[in-house]
Design an enzyme around this catalytic site. Structure first.
Site, PDB file in Angstrom:
ATOM      1  N   CYS A 148       0.852  -1.184   0.000  1.00  0.00           N
ATOM      2  CA  CYS A 148       0.000   0.000   0.000  1.00  0.00           C
ATOM      3  C   CYS A 148       0.888   1.235   0.000  1.00  0.00           C
ATOM      4  CB  CYS A 148      -0.972  -0.009   1.171  1.00  0.00           C
ATOM      5  SG  CYS A 148      -0.460   0.924   2.600  1.00  0.00           S
ATOM      6  N   GLU A 149       0.521   2.191  -0.815  1.00  0.00           N
ATOM      7  CA  GLU A 149       1.380   3.362  -0.982  1.00  0.00           C
ATOM      8  C   GLU A 149       1.294   4.322   0.192  1.00  0.00           C
ATOM      9  OE1 GLU A 149       0.091   5.031  -4.651  1.00  0.00           O
ATOM     10  OE2 GLU A 149      -1.525   6.202  -3.754  1.00  0.00           O
ATOM     11  N   HIS A 200      -5.345  -6.114   4.224  1.00  0.00           N
ATOM     12  CA  HIS A 200      -4.352  -5.046   4.294  1.00  0.00           C
ATOM     13  C   HIS A 200      -3.627  -5.075   5.638  1.00  0.00           C
ATOM     14  CE1 HIS A 200      -5.587  -2.650   0.656  1.00  0.00           C
ATOM     15  NE2 HIS A 200      -6.529  -3.575   0.733  1.00  0.00           N
ATOM     16  N   CYS A 239      -1.698  -2.960   6.804  1.00  0.00           N
ATOM     17  CA  CYS A 239      -1.685  -1.651   7.475  1.00  0.00           C
ATOM     18  C   CYS A 239      -2.924  -1.496   8.346  1.00  0.00           C
ATOM     19  CB  CYS A 239      -1.560  -0.506   6.471  1.00  0.00           C
ATOM     20  SG  CYS A 239      -2.898  -0.391   5.276  1.00  0.00           S
TER      21      CYS A 239
HETATM   22 ZN   LIG Z   1      -2.056   1.370   4.081  1.00  0.00          ZN
END
Ligand SMILES: [Zn+2]
Length: 197
Positions: free
Chosen positions: A84-85, A153, A155
């Site tokens: 993920c950027e 994800h 994150c």
């Molecule tokens: Zn992320």
């Protein structure tokens, strides 16, 4: 892992920066376990972003075959590993692609290659989904294409944001997939046989 000479320019600089990052995180980059970490991370990051040096459209145009088949072609459960950027943390899951040819088909493995190339760049899942769709649309010029990605994800999971096990689903489509029935045909084929990630 790629041999040494396949790494891109800037590898040494990248490693130097990771050494600083270790210090800034409160670590001692000289201690034995971390000594080679900056270079390892630099190489790993170059591998995880190798998609910047690859051309997904070329992959498809190199493998176009003229064919009269005009029913749905589905490639399911393509593994996706991306970063993920926003946090540079992984998101991973499965990508499912369907298209209805319009005179041309491509090798099934080539669809997976396109997914691989776009996912080895810094991404958000939404854009990744859209880029895969647009690449197939632009090269194969099918009657329509639909892409679905289901991903977890890190994150969100590692930072304890939202539900730890939630799966994010994104989809994008073009052409004949604007027809609800066509989308439903694809989705029911996915639901029937697809394994959860
Ligand atoms: Zn992320």
């Amino acid at each position: 892992m790629n041999p040494e000479n396949e790494f891109r320019e800037g590898l040494t600089d990248l490693a130097t920066h990771y050494k600083s990052i270790l210090t800034l995180l409160g670590e001692d980059p000289q201690r034995e376990g971390l000594e080679k970490t900056p270079m390892r991370v630099a190489k790993a990051m170059q591998v995880l972003t190798r998609g910047y040096t690859q051309d997904p459209q070329q992959v498809l145009t190199d493998a176009l075959f003229q064919e009269d088949y005009n029913q749905m072609v589905i490639v399911k459960d393509i593994d996706v590993f991306s970063l993920c950027e926003h946090h540079l943390l992984p998101f991973y899951g499965k990508c499912h692609v369907a298209y209805i040819p319009n005179g041309y088909i491509t090798g099934l493995s080539k669809i997976a290659r396109v997914v691989d190339i776009f996912s080895h760049r810094l991404q958000v899942q939404e854009r990744l989904t859209q880029q895969i769709k647009e690449c197939i649309q632009a090269t194969l010029r099918p009657q329509g294409v639909m892409v679905v990605i289901e991903a977890k994800h890190m994150c969100m999971q590692m930072r304890g944001v939202e539900k730890q096990n939630s799966i994010t689903t994104t989809s994008d489509f073009s052409g004949v997939f604007n027809d609800l029935n066509t989308r439903q045909e694809f989705m029911s084929l996915l639901r029937g046989e697809s394994k959860r990630i």
